[in-house]
Design a protein around this motif. Structure first.
Motif, PDB file in Angstrom:
ATOM      1  N   GLN A 267       7.372  71.422 104.197  1.00 12.27           N
ATOM      2  CA  GLN A 267       7.238  70.299 103.273  1.00 12.27           C
ATOM      3  C   GLN A 267       5.951  70.437 102.477  1.00 12.27           C
ATOM      4  O   GLN A 267       4.889  70.699 103.025  1.00 12.27           O
ATOM      5  N   MET A 268       6.065  70.257 101.134  1.00 11.58           N
ATOM      6  CA  MET A 268       4.925  70.362 100.231  1.00 11.58           C
ATOM      7  C   MET A 268       4.887  69.136  99.333  1.00 11.58           C
ATOM      8  O   MET A 268       5.932  68.590  98.972  1.00 11.58           O
ATOM      9  N   ASN A 269       3.676  68.745  98.930  1.00 13.10           N
ATOM     10  CA  ASN A 269       3.483  67.584  98.064  1.00 13.10           C
ATOM     11  C   ASN A 269       2.765  67.993  96.790  1.00 13.10           C
ATOM     12  O   ASN A 269       1.984  68.943  96.783  1.00 13.10           O
ATOM     13  N   GLY A 270       3.028  67.215  95.709  1.00  9.86           N
ATOM     14  CA  GLY A 270       2.436  67.507  94.422  1.00  9.86           C
ATOM     15  C   GLY A 270       1.409  66.484  94.003  1.00  9.86           C
ATOM     16  O   GLY A 270       1.068  65.555  94.740  1.00  9.86           O
ATOM     17  N   GLU A 271       0.942  66.634  92.751  1.00 14.02           N
ATOM     18  CA  GLU A 271      -0.096  65.768  92.213  1.00 14.02           C
ATOM     19  C   GLU A 271       0.383  64.334  92.020  1.00 14.02           C
ATOM     20  O   GLU A 271      -0.340  63.385  92.262  1.00 14.02           O
ATOM     21  N   SER A 272       1.600  64.159  91.557  1.00 14.02           N
ATOM     22  CA  SER A 272       2.120  62.827  91.202  1.00 14.02           C
ATOM     23  C   SER A 272       3.088  62.305  92.253  1.00 14.02           C
ATOM     24  O   SER A 272       4.147  61.768  91.934  1.00 14.02           O
ATOM     25  N   GLU A 273       2.707  62.541  93.522  1.00 16.05           N
ATOM     26  CA  GLU A 273       3.488  62.064  94.665  1.00 16.05           C
ATOM     27  C   GLU A 273       4.873  62.705  94.743  1.00 16.05           C
ATOM     28  O   GLU A 273       5.760  62.186  95.415  1.00 16.05           O
ATOM     29  N   GLU A 274       5.082  63.839  94.023  1.00 15.07           N
ATOM     30  CA  GLU A 274       6.334  64.550  94.223  1.00 15.07           C
ATOM     31  C   GLU A 274       6.266  65.266  95.572  1.00 15.07           C
ATOM     32  O   GLU A 274       5.193  65.601  96.064  1.00 15.07           O
ATOM     33  N   SER A 275       7.409  65.514  96.151  1.00 15.00           N
ATOM     34  CA  SER A 275       7.463  66.243  97.415  1.00 15.00           C
ATOM     35  C   SER A 275       8.716  67.102  97.432  1.00 15.00           C
ATOM     36  O   SER A 275       9.749  66.743  96.849  1.00 15.00           O
ATOM     37  N   VAL A 326       1.768  72.134  93.353  1.00 15.66           N
ATOM     38  CA  VAL A 326       1.409  71.813  94.736  1.00 15.66           C
ATOM     39  C   VAL A 326      -0.046  71.353  94.766  1.00 15.66           C
ATOM     40  O   VAL A 326      -0.916  71.968  94.151  1.00 15.66           O
ATOM     41  N   ARG A 327      -0.287  70.269  95.484  1.00 12.37           N
ATOM     42  CA  ARG A 327      -1.660  69.774  95.661  1.00 12.37           C
ATOM     43  C   ARG A 327      -2.091  70.029  97.097  1.00 12.37           C
ATOM     44  O   ARG A 327      -1.407  69.629  98.048  1.00 12.37           O
ATOM     45  N   LEU A 328      -3.228  70.699  97.265  1.00 11.58           N
ATOM     46  CA  LEU A 328      -3.784  70.969  98.586  1.00 11.58           C
ATOM     47  C   LEU A 328      -5.306  70.817  98.518  1.00 11.58           C
ATOM     48  O   LEU A 328      -6.007  71.688  98.012  1.00 11.58           O
ATOM     49  N   ASP A 329      -5.783  69.682  99.028  1.00 12.23           N
ATOM     50  CA  ASP A 329      -7.223  69.450  99.172  1.00 12.23           C
ATOM     51  C   ASP A 329      -7.526  69.504 100.662  1.00 12.23           C
ATOM     52  O   ASP A 329      -7.285  68.549 101.404  1.00 12.23           O
ATOM     53  N   ASP A 330      -8.049  70.649 101.116  1.00 16.17           N
ATOM     54  CA  ASP A 330      -8.210  70.851 102.556  1.00 16.17           C
ATOM     55  C   ASP A 330      -9.365  70.060 103.160  1.00 16.17           C
ATOM     56  O   ASP A 330      -9.532  70.037 104.376  1.00 16.17           O
ATOM     57  N   THR A 331     -10.188  69.416 102.322  1.00 12.79           N
ATOM     58  CA  THR A 331     -11.261  68.581 102.859  1.00 12.79           C
ATOM     59  C   THR A 331     -10.849  67.119 102.983  1.00 12.79           C
ATOM     60  O   THR A 331     -11.620  66.308 103.495  1.00 12.79           O
ATOM     61  N   GLU A 332      -9.670  66.791 102.541  1.00 13.47           N
ATOM     62  CA  GLU A 332      -9.177  65.419 102.634  1.00 13.47           C
ATOM     63  C   GLU A 332      -8.387  65.251 103.922  1.00 13.47           C
ATOM     64  O   GLU A 332      -7.518  66.067 104.245  1.00 13.47           O
TER      65      GLU A 332
END
Length: 1025
Positions: A267-275, A326-332
């Motif tokens: 499962q992957m998520n995007g910038e505008s809450e897409e998944s 795809v949005r991935l902020d590993d510090t969040e």
């Protein structure tokens, strides 16, 4: 109309005058520097309407979350035209220069601001100060090595120059930036529950790396790689492999799960809450080590699997291109390996997990190398041997079951019987081929035959044979008088472990890790502990949690991994306390050197227990209460008997004098433990207890209103009342109400819940400690920072209250009281390897005493050294352990050199706990000529002047030894002090003593002759008379 215009004009003129008047208040930083620099001339423009104060501050924030405000300059402002003042900007040296021993080092500075403000009032305590105008300028802090070195105008002493040559300054380096992060470097045994490993990442300290990381948030270019060994298919919809949770508790990229069919769910998520989500076309096999890789390259996601089975490799891969970024902020937020709060984990084992943050390694799938930690463990080798042994036992069980069946019965045979017929093996021979066994497996064969004939040919499980093997092993160990027989019994334990007896696996692990009677094999010990923990054995979980918390036996220190194990058993502890069983016993920390505590131990035949029964029959409520608690919880050596405990609770409550007895009986009736549930009767006793001011009864009635009546208002009122009286249960329940949003008139509030959880934990509530640790392991964004080291301490404390640990401790203590030292040592070792401090002390004490020489002297010395050393690392070590560890360091046993400094440290720690032996041993060290370190004297509250006079130092040490509360130490400490005073007298008056002696020697003959002459004259005069 004209009148209205006139009024309007007047109002405009008035407002304009007010604006002009207020516009006079002004302050401006004309030439602020861009960064902290020395000796900068700062110009400040200011004006005021009334007498005021101009103030210049420096506001600094650190990476620890602390913000400091430093007052730089302050002067008066008087009404008039604008003025400009030039001031020298004197910033702290640690902000401007490099640390060099004279300029102190500082914490990492995140931001720095200059603030000029115009302030009115505040000249005395009666006036309230307010800011009329201000101006702010940001200064960009410099990195450590970018700062200049300060040219000092003073000559520094030699000691300060030497300090600059120490490693603290010579080896100062920039922080290590890990582009390759090892989220898990060991092996984790997952039970398939909601207990996983939580990990967080911090931003890069390097501006360049952090720039690339932030830039890649919406276009990730990275790789996740994890090794996994699946023991059982997922029993629910999805089981967690690893997933990412953001600050809003939502699943974000990447999240990888295992389905019930064995496929991977990505499962992957995007910038505008897409998944987006997809399933792998392949399945993860059972009982094989596989490396799962998630490769992210923008919108491209590659999910790969490489499985290793002996020398064979299976490679599978699937690729997907997503329709969104795809949005991935590993510090969040945080990452979870295995199960989390909302999803259960995979049943099996997790190996090393590596995250390549800003890059994708060039090697391909065929170049995958099995990590050393997996190869050294050899999990698959053990399981294959166990499968072969289990098959052999099942063949024997089937054959003996067939033989045990009556001939005339028309029995239905199983597949093993068909296999025997198919191969045309003789059925009526005296000994069939499948009955043959190698010598080390004959006990298993005998037990298989015994069970088959005992049950009349009915099929018996191999697990039953395993339990019988473990019982047989315990019998043999119970008859052992030394550790020499352990090596002959260990094969039985390993066979029982192969047949799914977790207790045998755990005991074998302890024997291998301690070396009791067998060769120490730490990898084997770790393997056996992992096998038992994966099957949810409570003490094996505690065992592994301790190893990873302390970093023992070569395993890496990992508080997050330790937390996963501790949280599992801590959760079970809260459930076990609600459902007590005979297998559980109250955990009591009894030290074997404490004669008073040992004298209080009893049992059903002991005179103390019989005396309590007599007092209870005479109507003493305290005796009824004591008997009830001992029987209910299995305290002080009494075997748990809930039915008998209920009768004592009932009699104690019926007398109506003791509110505690009424409360205990009311709780039993309310929960139906050992008696039929009777809510009205329970309420009667609880209300009586509350009327007598018993605080827990208030909490119990509040719980009744919340659970049975759903009257949250009344429940909260009672809990608030109990909370003011320091009730741990009330604080916990109020926290739960805030968390669930059930507090009347208030929305759900996790921060308020956290504050009540912490209050409950600090008052000693086990579930409160577990919930507090749960908050600290992830944190509350904006409110509570993550504190994994503190979280693991709380959850460990909760786990150590488990009743199964109490049962092991009770067996060890009972064996000691019976004089069975070897059995006592074995059970204490099982608890000691779990990290329980009292058990570690008792193991060391038994090895030190070595009564009857039941241990090899070399092993006893190693055992004493190791377990005393572990004891002193606990939060509250026993003073005797500190003394004995100091003695061992002083003596330098086991081919170790004497370590006087460490010995003095041990004695000092004991002395600070008001242990007279600590003061006495420090005095002995000083008498032998050892110069006590200044740090030791300082912590003891002694001046460095004592170093100049050894006699004064000895006098001070022995005085404190004499004046301690221990009466037994008074005489030896007094004699030592008297000896010191005698030596001081001899030293100070030695010349006078020598002169007196010389005078006495010279004058003695003269005095003798004079005395003799006087005596003769008296004799003559008497004769003449």
């Amino acid at each position: 109309m004209d009148f209205l215009k006139l009024c309007l004009c007047v109002c405009h003129l008035f407002c304009l005058s007010v604006q002009v008047a207020w516009a006079v208040d002004e302050v401006t930083l004309l030439n602020p520097p861009e960064e902290p620099v020395p000796d900068h001339a700062l110009d400040i423009l200011y004006s005021c309407d009334e007498p005021a104060t101009v103030q210049l501050d420096c506001i600094i924030s650190f990476d620890t979350g602390i913000t400091s405000t430093l007052l730089l300059r302050q002067w008066r402002c008087f009404p008039g035209d604008h003025r400009t003042r030039s001031v020298e900007l004197n910033l702290p040296d640690w902000l401007v220069y490099q640390a060099d021993g004279t300029v102190t080092d500082s914490q990492w500075v995140l931001s720095c601001f200059l603030q000029a403000s115009l302030r009115y009032g505040g000249f005395d305590d009666t006036e309230e100060e307010f800011v009329a105008a201000q101006d702010v300028a940001r200064l960009q802090p410099k990195a450590f090595f970018s700062r200049p070195l300060k040219r000092h105008q003073l000559c520094f002493p030699w000691s300060s120059e030497i300090l600059k040559l120490t490693k603290q300054f010579l080896n100062k380096q920039c922080p290590i930036e890990e582009e390759t992060v090892h989220l898990l470097s060991s092996i984790f045994a997952s039970t398939g529950e909601n207990f996983g490993i939580t990990k967080t990442l911090e931003p890069y300290g390097s501006e360049v790396l952090e720039h690339f990381r932030v830039k890649a948030v919406s276009f990730p270019w990275c790789l996740f790689s994890v090794w996994i060994f699946v023991s059982r298919r997922c029993q629910g919809g999805l089981c967690g492999v690893f997933h990412h949770i953001n600050s809003e508790n939502d699943y974000v990229s990447p999240s990888l799960y295992l389905t019930h069919s064995g496929q991977l769910h990505m499962q992957m998520n995007g910038e505008s809450e897409e998944s987006s989500a997809f399933l792998s076309p392949y399945k993860v096999p059972l009982h094989e080590w596989c490396q799962l890789s998630v490769r992210l390259q923008g919108r491209r996601v590659i999910l790969s699997m490489v499985c290793v089975e002996k020398e064979q490799r299976t490679v599978r891969s699937t690729e997907h291109v997503l329709s969104h970024d795809v949005r991935l902020d590993d510090t969040e937020g945080y990452f979870v390996i295995g199960g989390g709060k909302h999803v259960k984990g995979v049943e099996g084992y997790f190996g090393p997990l590596v995250y390549y943050r800003n890059r994708v390694p060039p090697h391909g799938l065929t170049d995958v190398v099995v990590p050393d930690v997996i190869q050294d463990l050899d999990l698959t080798g053990w399981l294959q041997k166990c499968d072969e042994f289990r098959f052999e036992v099942n063949v024997k069980i089937s054959g003996y079951s067939r033989k045990a069946q009556p001939i005339e019965s028309e029995a239905c045979f199983d597949a093993f019987h068909k296999w025997l017929i198919k191969d045309k093996l003789p059925l009526n021979t005296q000994c069939e081929p499948w009955e043959k066994s190698v010598p080390r497996r004959r006990q298993a064969a005998k037990l298989s035959k015994l069970f088959a004939f005992k049950h009349g040919g009915k099929r018996v499980s191999s697990a039953a044979v395993g339990r019988a093997l473990f019982s047989l092993s315990l019998q043999k160990l119970g008859r052992a008088s030394s550790g020499a027989v352990v090596s002959t019994i260990l094969p039985l334990l390993l066979q029982a472990g192969c047949l799914a007896d977790n207790r045998a696996l755990r005991m074998s692990s302890v024997l291998y890790s301690s070396g009791l009677g067998v060769e120490k094999q730490l990898p084997k010990a770790w393997l056996l502990a992992l096998l038992a923990a994966q099957r949810d054995d409570r003490l094996a979980l505690l065992h592994l949690g301790n190893w990873h918390h302390r970093g023992l036996h070569g395993l890496p220190t990992d508080p997050d991994l330790a937390y996963a194990y501790y949280a599992n058993i801590a959760k079970q502890t809260t459930l076990d306390n609600l459902n007590p069983t005979p297998e559980q016993t109250f955990v009591e920390a009894v030290y074997l050197n404490n004669d008073e505590a040992l004298s209080l131990q009893t049992n059903e035949k002991h005179h103390i227990f019989q005396w309590l029964k007599l007092q209870a029959r005479r109507g003493t409520s305290e005796a009824e209460q004591a008997l009830a608690r001992m029987l209910f919880w299995g305290q002080r050596g009494v075997t748990p008997d809930i039915q008998q405990a209920v009768r004592h609770y009932e009699r104690g409550a019926a007398r109506g004098g003791d509110p505690e007895a009424m409360y205990d009986y009311g709780i039993i009736l309310l929960q139906g433990q050992g008696v039929e549930k009777d809510v009205p009767k329970a309420l009667t006793f609880l209300k009586k207890a509350m009327d007598k001011g018993f605080v827990p009864a208030i909490n119990a009635l509040a719980w009744y209103h919340e659970q049975f009546e759903q009257d949250y208002t009344r429940a909260v009122q009672l809990w608030e009342q109990a909370d003011l009286l320091e009730s741990p249960d009330a604080a916990l329940n109020l926290g739960v109400m805030h968390f669930q949003g059930l507090y009347p008139g208030k929305p759900a509030n996790q921060y308020m819940a956290y504050k009540y959880y912490r209050k409950s934990a600090e008052r000693g509530h086990i579930r409160g400690a577990l919930l507090l640790a749960d908050v600290w392991t992830t944190g509350l964004p904006g409110f509570v920072s993550r504190r994994p080291s503190d979280a693991v301490l709380w959850v460990r404390w909760a786990a150590e209250h488990n009743g199964h640990l109490g049962s092991v401790l009770r067996k060890a203590l009972d064996s000691y009281l019976r004089g069975d030292m070897f059995s006592s040592l074995l059970h204490y070792m099982m608890a000691a390897e779990c990290g329980y401090a009292a058990a570690q002390f008792n193991v060391a004490y038994l090895c030190e005493q070595n009564a009857g020489r039941f241990l090899d002297p070399a092993f006893a010395s190693q055992c004493m050294w190791r377990y005393y050393n572990l004891t002193i690392q606990s939060q509250h070590p026993d003073s005797y352990a500190l003394i004995r560890m100091g003695d061992l360091l002083y003596e330098g046993q086991l081919d170790r050199q004497k370590d006087m400094f460490s010995a003095a440290e041990m004695y000092k720690r004991a002395a600070l706990r008001n242990e007279p032996q600590g003061w006495y041993n420090l005095g002995l060290l000083a008498e032998e000529g050892y110069r006590l370190p200044l740090s030791v004297l300082t912590e003891l509250g002694l001046s460095e002047l004592y170093l100049a006079d050894r006699s004064l130092l000895l006098s001070a040490l022995y005085k404190r030894c004499r004046d301690s509360e221990d009466t037994d130490s008074y005489l030896p400490c007094s004699l030592a002090l008297y000896n010191v005073h005698l030596q001081m007298f001899q030293r100070d008056y030695s010349a006078a003593i020598k002169f007196s002696t010389a005078v006495a020697v010279v004058a003695a003959p003269t005095i003798f002759f004079i005395t003799l002459g006087v005596f003769r004259r008296r004799v003559l005069s008497q004769r003449e008379a």
